[in-house]
Design an enzyme around this catalytic site. Sequence first.
Site, PDB file in Angstrom:
ATOM      1  N   HIS A 219       0.864  -1.193   0.000  1.00 52.06           N
ATOM      2  CA  HIS A 219       0.000   0.000   0.000  1.00 52.06           C
ATOM      3  C   HIS A 219       0.901   1.245   0.000  1.00 52.06           C
ATOM      4  O   HIS A 219       0.587   2.257  -0.605  1.00 52.06           O
ATOM      5  CB  HIS A 219      -0.864   0.054   1.273  1.00 52.06           C
ATOM      6  CG  HIS A 219      -2.055  -0.854   1.233  1.00 52.06           C
ATOM      7  ND1 HIS A 219      -3.325  -0.425   1.537  1.00 52.06           N
ATOM      8  CD2 HIS A 219      -2.176  -2.159   0.933  1.00 52.06           C
ATOM      9  CE1 HIS A 219      -4.174  -1.443   1.442  1.00 52.06           C
ATOM     10  NE2 HIS A 219      -3.499  -2.500   1.087  1.00 52.06           N
TER      11      HIS A 219
ATOM     12  N   ASP B 280      -5.112   6.473   2.779  1.00 55.13           N
ATOM     13  CA  ASP B 280      -5.356   5.082   2.415  1.00 55.13           C
ATOM     14  C   ASP B 280      -6.789   4.722   2.814  1.00 55.13           C
ATOM     15  O   ASP B 280      -7.313   5.225   3.821  1.00 55.13           O
ATOM     16  CB  ASP B 280      -4.377   4.160   3.150  1.00 55.13           C
ATOM     17  CG  ASP B 280      -4.491   2.715   2.683  1.00 55.13           C
ATOM     18  OD1 ASP B 280      -3.671   2.317   1.853  1.00 55.13           O
ATOM     19  OD2 ASP B 280      -5.421   1.996   3.132  1.00 55.13           O
TER      20      ASP B 280
ATOM     21  N   ALA C  49      13.391  -8.315  -4.314  1.00 54.73           N
ATOM     22  CA  ALA C  49      14.049  -8.068  -5.604  1.00 54.73           C
ATOM     23  C   ALA C  49      13.895  -6.604  -6.013  1.00 54.73           C
ATOM     24  O   ALA C  49      12.863  -6.006  -5.720  1.00 54.73           O
ATOM     25  CB  ALA C  49      13.391  -8.939  -6.667  1.00 54.73           C
TER      26      ALA C  49
ATOM     27  N   HIS D 236       1.113 -13.039  -9.279  1.00 56.00           N
ATOM     28  CA  HIS D 236      -0.055 -13.315  -8.429  1.00 56.00           C
ATOM     29  C   HIS D 236      -1.149 -12.273  -8.682  1.00 56.00           C
ATOM     30  O   HIS D 236      -2.176 -12.294  -8.010  1.00 56.00           O
ATOM     31  CB  HIS D 236       0.364 -13.305  -6.964  1.00 56.00           C
ATOM     32  CG  HIS D 236       0.779 -11.942  -6.480  1.00 56.00           C
ATOM     33  ND1 HIS D 236       1.691 -11.156  -7.148  1.00 56.00           N
ATOM     34  CD2 HIS D 236       0.372 -11.208  -5.417  1.00 56.00           C
ATOM     35  CE1 HIS D 236       1.841 -10.013  -6.504  1.00 56.00           C
ATOM     36  NE2 HIS D 236       1.047 -10.016  -5.466  1.00 56.00           N
TER      37      HIS D 236
ATOM     38  N   ASN E 134       0.035  -3.571  -8.190  1.00 51.91           N
ATOM     39  CA  ASN E 134       1.267  -2.854  -8.524  1.00 51.91           C
ATOM     40  C   ASN E 134       2.072  -3.614  -9.568  1.00 51.91           C
ATOM     41  O   ASN E 134       2.578  -3.034 -10.526  1.00 51.91           O
ATOM     42  CB  ASN E 134       2.149  -2.668  -7.281  1.00 51.91           C
ATOM     43  CG  ASN E 134       1.483  -1.762  -6.274  1.00 51.91           C
ATOM     44  OD1 ASN E 134       1.123  -0.639  -6.592  1.00 51.91           O
ATOM     45  ND2 ASN E 134       1.311  -2.250  -5.055  1.00 51.91           N
TER      46      ASN E 134
ATOM     47  N   GLU F  91       3.227  -2.527 -13.239  1.00 45.75           N
ATOM     48  CA  GLU F  91       4.662  -2.474 -13.527  1.00 45.75           C
ATOM     49  C   GLU F  91       5.033  -3.383 -14.706  1.00 45.75           C
ATOM     50  O   GLU F  91       5.923  -3.055 -15.492  1.00 45.75           O
ATOM     51  CB  GLU F  91       5.461  -2.859 -12.267  1.00 45.75           C
ATOM     52  CG  GLU F  91       5.396  -1.774 -11.205  1.00 45.75           C
ATOM     53  CD  GLU F  91       5.683  -2.263  -9.777  1.00 45.75           C
ATOM     54  OE1 GLU F  91       6.347  -3.303  -9.625  1.00 45.75           O
ATOM     55  OE2 GLU F  91       5.234  -1.594  -8.818  1.00 45.75           O
TER      56      GLU F  91
HETATM   57  N1  UDP Z   1       8.188  -5.696  -4.942  1.00 46.09           N
HETATM   58  C1  UDP Z   1       9.542  -5.521  -5.131  1.00 46.09           C
HETATM   59  N2  UDP Z   1      10.356  -6.576  -4.881  1.00 46.09           N
HETATM   60  C2  UDP Z   1       9.894  -7.779  -4.464  1.00 46.09           C
HETATM   61  C3  UDP Z   1       8.498  -7.953  -4.287  1.00 46.09           C
HETATM   62  C4  UDP Z   1       7.662  -6.890  -4.544  1.00 46.09           C
HETATM   63  O1  UDP Z   1      10.000  -4.443  -5.515  1.00 46.09           O
HETATM   64  O2  UDP Z   1      10.682  -8.695  -4.272  1.00 46.09           O
HETATM   65  C5  UDP Z   1       7.283  -4.554  -5.162  1.00 46.09           C
HETATM   66  C6  UDP Z   1       6.632  -4.602  -6.512  1.00 46.09           C
HETATM   67  O3  UDP Z   1       7.422  -3.907  -7.456  1.00 46.09           O
HETATM   68  C7  UDP Z   1       5.291  -3.947  -6.246  1.00 46.09           C
HETATM   69  C8  UDP Z   1       4.991  -4.292  -4.792  1.00 46.09           C
HETATM   70  O4  UDP Z   1       6.243  -4.613  -4.210  1.00 46.09           O
HETATM   71  O5  UDP Z   1       5.400  -2.558  -6.379  1.00 46.09           O
HETATM   72  C9  UDP Z   1       4.069  -5.478  -4.634  1.00 46.09           C
HETATM   73  O6  UDP Z   1       2.769  -5.048  -4.817  1.00 46.09           O
HETATM   74  P1  UDP Z   1       1.667  -5.921  -5.529  1.00 46.09           P
HETATM   75  O7  UDP Z   1       0.436  -5.075  -5.584  1.00 46.09           O
HETATM   76  O8  UDP Z   1       2.145  -6.409  -6.830  1.00 46.09           O
HETATM   77  O9  UDP Z   1       1.468  -7.193  -4.620  1.00 46.09           O
HETATM   78  P2  UDP Z   1       1.238  -7.412  -3.043  1.00 46.09           P
HETATM   79  O10 UDP Z   1       2.559  -7.206  -2.412  1.00 46.09           O
HETATM   80  O11 UDP Z   1       0.204  -6.418  -2.609  1.00 46.09           O
HETATM   81  O12 UDP Z   1       0.766  -8.814  -2.960  1.00 46.09           O
END
Ligand code: UDP
Length: 495
Positions: free
Chosen positions: A23, A127, A354, A371, A375, A379
């Site tokens: 978030h 939020d 990562a 999944h 985000n 991306e």
């Molecule tokens: N992210 C990252 N590295 C990781 C895992 C996630 O930078 O190893 C970032 C990803 O780029 C995204 C966010 O964390 O911006 C994950 O958000 P997303 O909505 O995809 O999934 P959630 O974490 O809510 O399941």
Amino acid sequence: MLSHEAEAYNLKVIFLPFLSTSHMIPMVDMARLFAMHGVDITIITTTSNAEIFQKSIDRDFNQGLSIKTHVVEFPAKEVGLPVGIEAMNANTSIDMADKIFKGFIMLQPQIENYLFGEIEVDCIISDMFYVWTVDVAAKLGIPRIVFCPASIFSRCTELSIEQHSSHTKVESDCDKFTIVGLPDKLEMNRLQLPNWVKKPDVPFGEMIKVVNNTTRKSYGAVFNSFYGLEGAYEEHYKNAFGTKCWSLGPVSLWANQDVSDKAERGDTNVEGDSSLFKWLNSKKENSVLYVSFGSMNKFPSSQLIEIAHALEVSSVDFIWVVRKSNDKEGEGFMEEFEKRVKESNKGYLIWGWAPQLLILENKAIGGIVTHCGWNTVVESLNVGLPMVTWPLFAEQFFHEKLVVEVLKIGVSLGIREWKNWNEFDTKDIVKRDDIAKAIGLVMTNRKEVEEMRLRAKNLSDDGKKAILVGGSSHANLIQIIEELKSLKHQRHYGN
Ligand code: UDP
């Protein structure tokens, strides 16, 4: 970098991100965009959450932007958590999550003190979970804008289901029902619905009812999206929720133009891993599959083993962001697997976090297993990738629907049932052959995949245009700033 749309009125906007990494990440990006357009920004969060993004804020501040973090104290002792556990992520147990949520609710008096203090605030961008900010904004006579970290599509779909209860009019959980009134004709079944939609009386369902009510009472909503991606839903939302709605994305592309911002996003301790990029740079264009399940997921070993087998037999190279499972099953398996794929130069495992933005923008990446966290969907779209969709929890089944059926840029793995976060049953384990089949398909140059790639590329181009002067997200940002200036003028001069 700095424009002066807001400076004349010295607009002061407060951003209140929720205490979870995914978030916070897009909301901080959004706060930085407002600052880049001359708005004075304060992000309010707790100490260890601030550490996740503070370096970017310091860089912006040092470049002359008016942006800072105001830190409030997380009540760790009161809720029974060790100091420093303040954000929900992959390492949070269900018990810890409940305590973090309790602590989050207890932040209200501290934040209210700040908001009712000396400073004059012109808008709260909150939020969705900070539901009480609706009343605070009303008392202050300023607008509250709600931030939702999911897609506009998912909010519209949830609302349609809440209003029409079409999911209750079918006999079995597997029977399909139509989602009424959306711009696209879509069907789902009950198995795919989040708990809070299916059983609104569960405690989280009660919370979502309050979120929906406070969303309707807000001045408007902002999303990490863009008109070319969800324009029809942006319009639909305005009628459905009866408020304004602005897409302001892709925020990651717009806010993070500096390599350090991209490398450290979400975890400022992730140093640029030169061996990872050396490995990636040695690979052919579009030849590497990126496999990641976001910031919250931790699979059991039995699922990791199935993914590992599927990746090993596939003809593609891969990067897999993986988290060590807490169970003992298959002990040593992952270490052996990592050793083998390293020796054969076929795969690269990232344990933990990562630098996702930097990896995705590398030309070698040709597809993603996701999944369907919002985000990550946005991306991947920024770089025009076709996706294998593997939804797990939250709004992820809605996002799969959007990706596979509306945008037609993904191959579904066919996951049947929505689950609570990190709740897995042995019957839910996705088998290696099914995984291998889907990844084999998305990384081929078959006609249907080439068409998906082309559609994803076109969306990527739309996203890039949206954030330029004259683009839809840029125009939305300027419109919000203009409206806030005009509301401030009315508060001061009465018209
Ligand atoms: N992210 C990252 N590295 C990781 C895992 C996630 O930078 O190893 C970032 C990803 O780029 C995204 C966010 O964390 O911006 C994950 O958000 P997303 O909505 O995809 O999934 P959630 O974490 O809510 O399941």
